[in-house]
Design a protein around this motif. Sequence first.
Motif, PDB file in Angstrom:
ATOM      1  N   PHE A  12      35.162 -90.631  22.095  1.00  0.00           N
ATOM      2  CA  PHE A  12      34.013 -89.722  22.315  1.00  0.00           C
ATOM      3  C   PHE A  12      32.865 -90.169  21.958  1.00  0.00           C
ATOM      4  CE2 PHE A  12      37.720 -86.525  23.614  1.00  0.00           C
ATOM      5  CZ  PHE A  12      37.242 -86.385  24.800  1.00  0.00           C
ATOM      6  N   ILE A  13      32.726 -90.678  20.699  1.00  0.00           N
ATOM      7  CA  ILE A  13      31.738 -91.130  19.936  1.00  0.00           C
ATOM      8  C   ILE A  13      30.867 -92.022  20.572  1.00  0.00           C
ATOM      9  CG2 ILE A  13      30.909 -92.331  17.983  1.00  0.00           C
ATOM     10  CD1 ILE A  13      33.084 -91.077  16.107  1.00  0.00           C
ATOM     11  N   VAL A  14      31.698 -92.833  21.585  1.00  0.00           N
ATOM     12  CA  VAL A  14      30.671 -93.792  22.384  1.00  0.00           C
ATOM     13  C   VAL A  14      29.895 -92.927  23.368  1.00  0.00           C
ATOM     14  CG1 VAL A  14      31.000 -95.592  24.081  1.00  0.00           C
ATOM     15  CG2 VAL A  14      32.789 -95.416  22.258  1.00  0.00           C
ATOM     16  N   PHE A  15      30.427 -91.924  23.825  1.00  0.00           N
ATOM     17  CA  PHE A  15      29.505 -91.204  24.694  1.00  0.00           C
ATOM     18  C   PHE A  15      28.522 -90.477  23.985  1.00  0.00           C
ATOM     19  CE2 PHE A  15      28.677 -87.087  27.162  1.00  0.00           C
ATOM     20  CZ  PHE A  15      28.142 -87.655  28.406  1.00  0.00           C
ATOM     21  N   SER A  16      28.834 -89.595  22.972  1.00  0.00           N
ATOM     22  CA  SER A  16      27.877 -88.887  22.116  1.00  0.00           C
ATOM     23  C   SER A  16      26.681 -89.546  21.496  1.00  0.00           C
ATOM     24  CB  SER A  16      28.711 -87.958  20.989  1.00  0.00           C
ATOM     25  OG  SER A  16      29.542 -89.015  20.122  1.00  0.00           O
ATOM     26  N   SER A  17      27.166 -91.107  21.002  1.00  0.00           N
ATOM     27  CA  SER A  17      26.103 -91.757  20.440  1.00  0.00           C
ATOM     28  C   SER A  17      25.283 -92.235  21.574  1.00  0.00           C
ATOM     29  CB  SER A  17      26.932 -93.110  20.029  1.00  0.00           C
ATOM     30  OG  SER A  17      27.674 -92.709  18.964  1.00  0.00           O
ATOM     31  N   GLY A  18      25.869 -92.436  22.894  1.00  0.00           N
ATOM     32  CA  GLY A  18      24.777 -92.910  23.849  1.00  0.00           C
ATOM     33  C   GLY A  18      23.775 -91.535  24.120  1.00  0.00           C
ATOM     34  N   VAL A  19      24.077 -90.387  24.203  1.00  0.00           N
ATOM     35  CA  VAL A  19      23.309 -89.258  24.212  1.00  0.00           C
ATOM     36  C   VAL A  19      22.191 -89.256  23.265  1.00  0.00           C
ATOM     37  CG1 VAL A  19      23.359 -86.662  24.481  1.00  0.00           C
ATOM     38  CG2 VAL A  19      24.952 -87.872  25.794  1.00  0.00           C
ATOM     39  N   THR A  20      22.685 -89.264  22.092  1.00  0.00           N
ATOM     40  CA  THR A  20      21.844 -89.334  20.857  1.00  0.00           C
ATOM     41  C   THR A  20      20.699 -90.458  20.911  1.00  0.00           C
ATOM     42  OG1 THR A  20      23.604 -88.477  19.531  1.00  0.00           O
ATOM     43  CG2 THR A  20      21.742 -89.428  18.393  1.00  0.00           C
ATOM     44  N   LEU A  21      21.072 -91.753  21.421  1.00  0.00           N
ATOM     45  CA  LEU A  21      20.446 -93.005  21.352  1.00  0.00           C
ATOM     46  C   LEU A  21      19.111 -92.376  22.673  1.00  0.00           C
ATOM     47  CD1 LEU A  21      19.602 -95.548  20.626  1.00  0.00           C
ATOM     48  CD2 LEU A  21      21.048 -96.376  22.285  1.00  0.00           C
ATOM     49  N   THR A  22      19.646 -91.857  23.598  1.00  0.00           N
ATOM     50  CA  THR A  22      18.723 -91.638  24.761  1.00  0.00           C
ATOM     51  C   THR A  22      17.597 -90.591  24.009  1.00  0.00           C
ATOM     52  OG1 THR A  22      20.495 -91.955  26.300  1.00  0.00           O
ATOM     53  CG2 THR A  22      18.508 -90.353  26.683  1.00  0.00           C
ATOM     54  N   GLY A  23      18.153 -89.543  23.386  1.00  0.00           N
ATOM     55  CA  GLY A  23      16.984 -88.628  22.893  1.00  0.00           C
ATOM     56  C   GLY A  23      16.107 -89.271  21.832  1.00  0.00           C
ATOM     57  N   LEU A  24      16.934 -89.955  21.045  1.00  0.00           N
ATOM     58  CA  LEU A  24      15.801 -90.834  19.908  1.00  0.00           C
ATOM     59  C   LEU A  24      14.757 -91.863  20.721  1.00  0.00           C
ATOM     60  CD1 LEU A  24      18.372 -91.957  17.286  1.00  0.00           C
ATOM     61  CD2 LEU A  24      16.595 -90.074  17.140  1.00  0.00           C
ATOM     62  N   MET A  25      15.239 -92.235  21.867  1.00  0.00           N
ATOM     63  CA  MET A  25      14.025 -93.153  22.818  1.00  0.00           C
ATOM     64  C   MET A  25      13.089 -92.219  23.214  1.00  0.00           C
ATOM     65  SD  MET A  25      16.181 -96.396  24.682  1.00  0.00           S
ATOM     66  CE  MET A  25      17.313 -95.347  25.350  1.00  0.00           C
ATOM     67  N   PHE A  26      13.471 -91.188  23.741  1.00  0.00           N
ATOM     68  CA  PHE A  26      12.610 -90.244  24.409  1.00  0.00           C
ATOM     69  C   PHE A  26      11.358 -89.726  23.152  1.00  0.00           C
ATOM     70  CE2 PHE A  26      13.144 -88.199  28.378  1.00  0.00           C
ATOM     71  CZ  PHE A  26      13.810 -89.065  28.921  1.00  0.00           C
TER      72      PHE A  26
END
Length: 531
Positions: free
Chosen positions: A280-294
Motif C-alpha cells: 500500500f505504501i506504493v500508492f500512498s507514496s504516489g499520493v504524497t508525491l502528487t501533493g508535494l508537486m502541487f
Amino acid sequence: METSSQSKAADGSKRAMNTKPLLGFFQIWNMAFGFFGLQIGFGLQNANASRVFQSLGANVDELALFWLAGPVTGLIMQPIVGYMSDKTWGRFGRRRPYFFIGALLASIALMFMPHSPALWIAVGSLWVLDASLNISMEPFRAFVGDKLSTAQRTFGYAMQGLMIGAGGWLASKLPSFLTSAGASNQADIGSVPESVTYAFMIGAVILFASVMWTIFTTKEYSPQELADFEAADTSELAIMRQAERPVPPAAFFKRWGVIITLIGAALTACVFIFNTEKQFIVFSSGVTLTGLMFLWHGALCNAPQMLATVLDDLVTMPLIMKRLALVQFATWFAFFIMWVYSDPAFAAHHFGTSDAASKAYGAASFAKNDMFAVYNLVPIGFSLMIPFIVRAIGLKTTYAAALTLGGLGLIAIYVLPMGQFLGDGISFGWFTAFQTKFFLSAIGIGIAWTCVLTLPYAILADALPAEKMGTYMGIFNFFIVLPQLVVGTVMGPVIATFFGGNAVYAIVLAGIVMIIGAALLLLFVPYKKPA
C-alpha cells in the motif's frame, strides 16, 4: 472591385487549402503499422509476465505488486514524452524520434526479460520494457491527431485498433506455435519455458521492424502547417478546444497540495498502525508525491517549466476529457485485473491447480492464451466496422454497448463451465477456443477492447488543441495508470482476504466495474460527434 461573392469564394478557397488533406487507405495503414509491433510487445508482456514471475518463484498474491512496474513507469513517462514531443521539431520530425528510441529499447528489454536469472531481475526488465513501450505509445496516439482531420480520426484510431488486435493475437499465440514446432512448454521453478523465451525474442525483432516501417513511410506536418490547419478549422469543437482555460492561482495549488499531501501521509501511517500489506505504501507514496508537486508549483511558483505546464494542464483539462477520465479508470481497472489474474484464475477455477510447474497449469496458460488470442482477433475485423456503427447509432452508444459486452464477457469466465468442454484440457491447437463456449466470453471482451483502443482517442483528438496534443494525451494516461496502481496495491490483499485466494472472483469484479464504466459514459460525457 472585388464583390462579396468573390470575397466569400476566396475565403472558402483559402480555408480549403489550409484544411488537412484526406489520406488514402494505405497511407493510414502505414501510419498505424508500428502499432502492430508495439502491441506484440504489450501482448507478450500481458500474456506471459505473470507466468515468467511464477516460473521464477513468485506467489499469486505478489503478482499485482510486480506488475506495478507498468503503471509507475507510465505515470512518469507518458506526460514527459507527450510534453517533449509537442516541443520537438527537427530533421526527423516531431513524433518519429520517440517511435525509434522506444522501439529500440523495448526490443532489447524483450530479448533480455525471459533470460533473467532471478525474479527481481525479471521485474526490473518489466520496468524497462514498459517504460520503453510508453516512449513510443503516446506519440503514436498524438500522431493520428496531428495527421488526420476530424473526418478521418475515428478511422485512423480504428486502424490502430486493427494493428493492435493483430499484434495481440500473434503475441498470444506465439508460445503455442513454438510449442507445436518443438519448443518445451514446461520448465522447473527458477527458469522460463523455451516456448516463452523464443516468443519474446521473435517478438522483439517484429516490434522493431514494424515501427521502422512507419518511420520510413510517413512524413509529419511542421508546427506552422499544424497551426494553419487549426486556424482554418471553424467547427464548434474547434472553438471549444481553443477556448481560453484560465490557470488557477497559486493559492489553488497550495490548498490542494496541503490536502493531498496530508491524505498521502495519513494513508502511509495507516499501513504501519494497522500492520496492513506494505505494498500500500506504493500508492500512498504516489499520493504524497502528487501533493508535494502541487505545493512546489503553488508555494514556490518556480517549478521546472515542464512540471508547471503539466500541472496547469492537468487542472484545466477540457470538460470532455475530465468526464472521459472516469470511464477510462473503470475500463482499465477491469482490463488490468484480467491481465494480471487470468493465469491463476483459469488454473484454479477450471483446471484445479495452483502449481505453476505442473502440466495442468501449462494447459491452463494455453487455454488463457487461446482466449486472449480470440479477443485480440476481434479488433482485426471489428475495428473497421466501428466508423459505420458510430455513424448509425452514435459514438457514445457504440462505446457503452461495447463496454457492457466486455463486462459480461469477463463475468462469463466464471459462469461458463469450461472444464466439460475441454476434454482432458491438455491439447490446445489453432482456434481451439472456438471449440469451447468460452469463445463467447472472448468475443465480448474483444469488442470492448477494440472500442477502448479507438473511441476515447477519437473523442480526445477532437477536443484537444493541436499544440498540446501530446501533453494532453500523456495526462490522459494518468487515468489508465491510476486504476492499475489501485489494482497493484489493493487486489492482492483483497484476493487473499475476501476471495479465499481464488483469483477468478477478481475477474468477476472486473466485469462489474466495466459495466459501471458504460453507465458513466452515457450519463456524464458531453460529446457529440460533428457531422
